[in-house]
Write a protein that holds these residues in place. Structure first.
Motif, PDB file in Angstrom:
ATOM      1  N   PHE A 100       9.854  -0.163  -5.888  1.00  0.00           N
ATOM      2  CA  PHE A 100       9.634  -0.863  -4.629  1.00  0.00           C
ATOM      3  C   PHE A 100       8.134  -1.025  -4.372  1.00  0.00           C
ATOM      4  O   PHE A 100       7.647  -2.124  -4.072  1.00  0.00           O
ATOM      5  CB  PHE A 100      10.285  -0.073  -3.489  1.00  0.00           C
ATOM      6  CG  PHE A 100       9.947  -0.566  -2.106  1.00  0.00           C
ATOM      7  CD1 PHE A 100      10.644  -1.623  -1.543  1.00  0.00           C
ATOM      8  CD2 PHE A 100       8.952   0.046  -1.355  1.00  0.00           C
ATOM      9  CE1 PHE A 100      10.355  -2.078  -0.266  1.00  0.00           C
ATOM     10  CE2 PHE A 100       8.647  -0.393  -0.080  1.00  0.00           C
ATOM     11  CZ  PHE A 100       9.348  -1.464   0.468  1.00  0.00           C
ATOM     12  N   TYR A 104       5.952  -4.661  -4.632  1.00  0.00           N
ATOM     13  CA  TYR A 104       5.178  -5.190  -3.512  1.00  0.00           C
ATOM     14  C   TYR A 104       3.726  -5.421  -3.906  1.00  0.00           C
ATOM     15  O   TYR A 104       3.116  -6.437  -3.544  1.00  0.00           O
ATOM     16  CB  TYR A 104       5.252  -4.233  -2.314  1.00  0.00           C
ATOM     17  CG  TYR A 104       6.019  -4.834  -1.164  1.00  0.00           C
ATOM     18  CD1 TYR A 104       5.410  -5.732  -0.289  1.00  0.00           C
ATOM     19  CD2 TYR A 104       7.349  -4.549  -0.962  1.00  0.00           C
ATOM     20  CE1 TYR A 104       6.115  -6.311   0.746  1.00  0.00           C
ATOM     21  CE2 TYR A 104       8.064  -5.117   0.071  1.00  0.00           C
ATOM     22  CZ  TYR A 104       7.446  -5.999   0.923  1.00  0.00           C
ATOM     23  OH  TYR A 104       8.144  -6.577   1.938  1.00  0.00           O
ATOM     24  N   THR A 109       8.893  -9.489  -3.307  1.00  0.00           N
ATOM     25  CA  THR A 109       9.567  -8.978  -2.107  1.00  0.00           C
ATOM     26  C   THR A 109      10.842  -8.291  -2.566  1.00  0.00           C
ATOM     27  O   THR A 109      11.902  -8.910  -2.633  1.00  0.00           O
ATOM     28  CB  THR A 109       9.891 -10.119  -1.128  1.00  0.00           C
ATOM     29  OG1 THR A 109       8.716 -10.902  -0.903  1.00  0.00           O
ATOM     30  CG2 THR A 109      10.383  -9.573   0.199  1.00  0.00           C
ATOM     31  N   ASP A 211      17.414  -0.550   9.060  1.00  0.00           N
ATOM     32  CA  ASP A 211      16.240  -0.547   8.194  1.00  0.00           C
ATOM     33  C   ASP A 211      16.552   0.026   6.813  1.00  0.00           C
ATOM     34  O   ASP A 211      17.543   0.727   6.618  1.00  0.00           O
ATOM     35  CB  ASP A 211      15.115   0.294   8.818  1.00  0.00           C
ATOM     36  CG  ASP A 211      14.612  -0.289  10.123  1.00  0.00           C
ATOM     37  OD1 ASP A 211      14.599  -1.532  10.233  1.00  0.00           O
ATOM     38  OD2 ASP A 211      14.237   0.489  11.020  1.00  0.00           O
ATOM     39  N   VAL A 215      11.880   3.277   4.949  1.00  0.00           N
ATOM     40  CA  VAL A 215      10.869   2.418   5.572  1.00  0.00           C
ATOM     41  C   VAL A 215      11.007   2.490   7.092  1.00  0.00           C
ATOM     42  O   VAL A 215      11.841   1.801   7.679  1.00  0.00           O
ATOM     43  CB  VAL A 215      10.998   0.958   5.102  1.00  0.00           C
ATOM     44  CG1 VAL A 215       9.917   0.092   5.737  1.00  0.00           C
ATOM     45  CG2 VAL A 215      10.904   0.878   3.589  1.00  0.00           C
ATOM     46  N   ASN A 219       8.284  -1.200   8.605  1.00  0.00           N
ATOM     47  CA  ASN A 219       6.853  -1.349   8.303  1.00  0.00           C
ATOM     48  C   ASN A 219       6.607  -1.064   6.815  1.00  0.00           C
ATOM     49  O   ASN A 219       6.217   0.029   6.420  1.00  0.00           O
ATOM     50  CB  ASN A 219       6.035  -0.392   9.177  1.00  0.00           C
ATOM     51  CG  ASN A 219       4.545  -0.669   9.096  1.00  0.00           C
ATOM     52  OD1 ASN A 219       4.074  -1.339   8.176  1.00  0.00           O
ATOM     53  ND2 ASN A 219       3.803  -0.165  10.054  1.00  0.00           N
ATOM     54  N   TYR A 220       6.845  -2.098   5.995  1.00  0.00           N
ATOM     55  CA  TYR A 220       6.710  -1.944   4.543  1.00  0.00           C
ATOM     56  C   TYR A 220       5.286  -1.574   4.138  1.00  0.00           C
ATOM     57  O   TYR A 220       5.071  -0.707   3.292  1.00  0.00           O
ATOM     58  CB  TYR A 220       7.101  -3.245   3.840  1.00  0.00           C
ATOM     59  CG  TYR A 220       8.494  -3.717   4.134  1.00  0.00           C
ATOM     60  CD1 TYR A 220       9.583  -3.118   3.522  1.00  0.00           C
ATOM     61  CD2 TYR A 220       8.737  -4.759   5.014  1.00  0.00           C
ATOM     62  CE1 TYR A 220      10.874  -3.536   3.779  1.00  0.00           C
ATOM     63  CE2 TYR A 220      10.023  -5.193   5.291  1.00  0.00           C
ATOM     64  CZ  TYR A 220      11.090  -4.573   4.671  1.00  0.00           C
ATOM     65  OH  TYR A 220      12.358  -5.000   4.939  1.00  0.00           O
ATOM     66  N   ILE A 224       3.833   1.433   1.656  1.00  0.00           N
ATOM     67  CA  ILE A 224       3.107   1.165   0.405  1.00  0.00           C
ATOM     68  C   ILE A 224       1.757   1.870   0.416  1.00  0.00           C
ATOM     69  O   ILE A 224       1.340   2.469  -0.589  1.00  0.00           O
ATOM     70  CB  ILE A 224       2.902  -0.357   0.197  1.00  0.00           C
ATOM     71  CG1 ILE A 224       4.232  -1.091   0.186  1.00  0.00           C
ATOM     72  CG2 ILE A 224       2.144  -0.617  -1.099  1.00  0.00           C
ATOM     73  CD1 ILE A 224       5.196  -0.626  -0.855  1.00  0.00           C
ATOM     74  N   THR A 255       4.366 -11.799   3.377  1.00  0.00           N
ATOM     75  CA  THR A 255       5.542 -12.188   2.603  1.00  0.00           C
ATOM     76  C   THR A 255       5.663 -13.715   2.591  1.00  0.00           C
ATOM     77  O   THR A 255       5.165 -14.392   3.504  1.00  0.00           O
ATOM     78  CB  THR A 255       6.837 -11.596   3.190  1.00  0.00           C
ATOM     79  OG1 THR A 255       6.967 -12.000   4.563  1.00  0.00           O
ATOM     80  CG2 THR A 255       6.830 -10.083   3.113  1.00  0.00           C
TER      81      THR A 255
END
Length: 377
Positions: A100, A104, A109, A211, A215, A219-220, A224, A255
């Motif tokens: 993941f 990103y 995505t 969600d 996460v 709030n990705y 990250i 994105t």
């Protein structure tokens, strides 16, 4: 006298049929476990601890967090069947979270819920169910398993608003032979909650998780940055001709299809993120029409049709390129056993690398498989 087939498809009594139920702690899987237990099956509940639910990444109320493990255990105690918690933290980190983060950072995505089903729940957990001598494994997913002329088939759920087929396209034929989805035929979530109330389950009114489990609040970028410190390097926001329009604080904050939060106001026409160039640290923006895509290249295809992917050649199907929209008409052009091009008959906006493209029978509900979108034209 021949034993009649039970509700899970076995020619023996429910009491002689062991079923492992994957329990997330939510209402759906809890109802599945309670329902099968009430019907007399030898139910074993299993909940996965997928990460340290005391860590900063975890979120109260998210799938498989500490509260959910407690809720699953409580349901098992209330109903009177055994329940186990398995520590899959390392497997989940390697198979889902790391990819993941890397996806990103590469400008894609990703959809980690699909990878979790594919690599953890329907692989490692399924093998654990076999080790427990279970005849099958049941989950609370809203998808239908039907037996056709060539064996088990995957079909979309009876309730289109709850259908989870997009997230289960990578289920293999071998896995499908072992899996059961008792809620797939339900026509509404209200039916499930009514059953939870009937069984007196403590989770009957528990809200659905919205969600990704690791996460918090969607709030990705924050996740990250925690997983890959220093990954959010600033760069330029440019138009399709390379003209600099502004600066950004890291490609991971954007994105494909995004309009808000670009920080480049004052322009005559609204601009959207149309591409991400990780190597140049560019967020490329343009007009909405540039988001329209008709040709979608795919790899890592899992084919669930009766004949082989290549054997059928070019064919008309229906596809979903995002989970929240109904299937649309398309043409599937196989390239190899695991690669193909999909041509959408009507252009779709915001098709993004890292997302899934799921195939459906254009005349019915059957899921024919799907693949991963890997780059844009």
């Amino acid at each position: 006298m021949e034993q009649p087939i039970n509700s899970l498809g076995f020619a023996k009594s429910p009491a002689d049929t062991r079923v492992v139920v994957a329990m997330s702690g939510g209402v759906d899987s809890s109802v599945v476990a309670a329902k099968l237990h009430e019907e007399g099956y030898d139910v074993v509940g299993v909940t996965l601890q997928l990460y340290d639910h005391g860590a900063a990444l975890a979120k109260k109320g998210a799938c498989c967090a500490g509260r959910d493990i407690h809720d699953a255990r409580r349901v098992a105690e209330e109903m009177g069947f055994p329940h186990y918690v398995l520590d899959y933290e390392n497997k989940f980190q390697e198979a889902v979270i790391d990819e993941f983060a890397d996806s990103y950072l590469a400008g894609a995505t990703p959809v980690p819920c699909i990878r979790c089903n594919e690599r953890v729940k329907f692989k490692d957990l399924l093998e654990t169910a076999r080790d427990l001598d279970a005849d099958c494994m049941a989950t609370g997913h809203y998808i239908q398993r039907m037996v056709g002329d060539s064996g088990p088939e995957l079909h979309s759920a009876g309730d289109p608003t709850k259908d989870q087929s997009y997230f289960l396209f990578s289920t293999t034929k071998e896995q499908l032979d072992y899996l059961r989805f008792p809620l797939g035929h339900h026509t509404s979530k209200e039916q499930t909650r009514a059953l939870a109330a009937k069984y007196g389950l403590s989770v009957a009114d528990k809200p659905d998780s919205q969600d990704i489990c690791f996460v918090p609040n969607g709030n990705y970028a924050a996740v990250i940055e925690k997983l890959r410190p220093g990954a959010a390097e600033p760069g330029d926001i440019v138009d399709v001709d390379g003209n600099v329009l502004g600066q950004h604080r890291g490609v991971i904050h954007y994105t494909i299809g995004q309009r808000r939060g670009l920080g480049i106001g004052g322009l005559a026409d609204p601009l959207y993120v149309v591409r991400l160039d990780v190597d140049k640290k560019h967020v490329i923006v343009g007009s909405k029409d540039l988001l329209a895509t008709r040709k979608v290249p795919l790899r890592e295809i899992n084919w669930l049709g009766d004949d082989g992917l290549l054997a059928g050649g070019e064919r008309t199907i229906a596809v979903k390129v995002r989970s929240t929209k109904p299937p649309i008409d398309a043409i599937l052009r196989p390239i190899s056993d695991t690669e193909a091009e999909v041509e959408l008959l009507v252009a779709e906006e915001g098709v993004s690398p890292g997302q899934a493209c799921v195939f459906y029978d254009p005349d019915g509900t059957r899921v024919l498989g799907g693949g991963w979108i890997w780059r844009g034209y």
